[in-house]
Design an enzyme around this catalytic site. Sequence first.
Site, PDB file in Angstrom:
ATOM      1  N   LEU A  14      -1.872  -7.007  -6.667  1.00 61.14           N
ATOM      2  CA  LEU A  14      -2.048  -5.747  -6.795  1.00 61.14           C
ATOM      3  C   LEU A  14      -1.283  -5.155  -8.050  1.00 61.14           C
ATOM      4  CD1 LEU A  14      -1.811  -4.818  -3.172  1.00 61.14           C
ATOM      5  CD2 LEU A  14      -3.757  -4.602  -4.686  1.00 61.14           C
ATOM      6  N   HIS A  15      -1.082  -5.771  -9.158  1.00 61.93           N
ATOM      7  CA  HIS A  15      -0.493  -5.390 -10.119  1.00 61.93           C
ATOM      8  C   HIS A  15      -1.416  -4.831 -11.361  1.00 61.93           C
ATOM      9  CE1 HIS A  15       2.307  -8.738  -8.892  1.00 61.93           C
ATOM     10  NE2 HIS A  15       2.916  -7.510  -8.715  1.00 61.93           N
ATOM     11  N   ALA A  16      -0.833  -3.787 -12.163  1.00 58.75           N
ATOM     12  CA  ALA A  16      -1.461  -3.162 -13.125  1.00 58.75           C
ATOM     13  C   ALA A  16      -2.894  -2.688 -12.856  1.00 58.75           C
ATOM     14  CB  ALA A  16      -1.623  -4.203 -14.403  1.00 58.75           C
ATOM     15  N   PRO A  18      -5.450  -3.694 -11.275  1.00 59.61           N
ATOM     16  CA  PRO A  18      -6.246  -3.702  -9.955  1.00 59.61           C
ATOM     17  C   PRO A  18      -5.080  -2.616  -8.992  1.00 59.61           C
ATOM     18  CG  PRO A  18      -5.964  -5.916 -10.679  1.00 59.61           C
ATOM     19  CD  PRO A  18      -5.074  -5.022 -11.822  1.00 59.61           C
TER      20      PRO A  18
END
Length: 87
Positions: A14-16, A18
Amino acid sequence: MAERRVRVETKVGLHARPAALFVQAATRTSLDVTVAKPGKDPVNAKSILSVLALDAQQGEEIVIRAEGDGADAVLEELAGLVTEPSA
């Protein structure tokens, strides 16, 4: 309360990008939407800082919850954003 348990398949969890897409999709609804790792406290799915702090990685399971009319449709869309494998 509707709930989905999904395994994160995007390469960066769930980084950046996404995370931004996930928060954007959650924000389009008036429902209270949360996301959490199993056994952990849920965080606000409409806050980019909360979602990034969740620190979900590829292969980890997360729990997405929403309450109210249309919750199932919202959860389906959010689950789709984290279960689509990255190219």
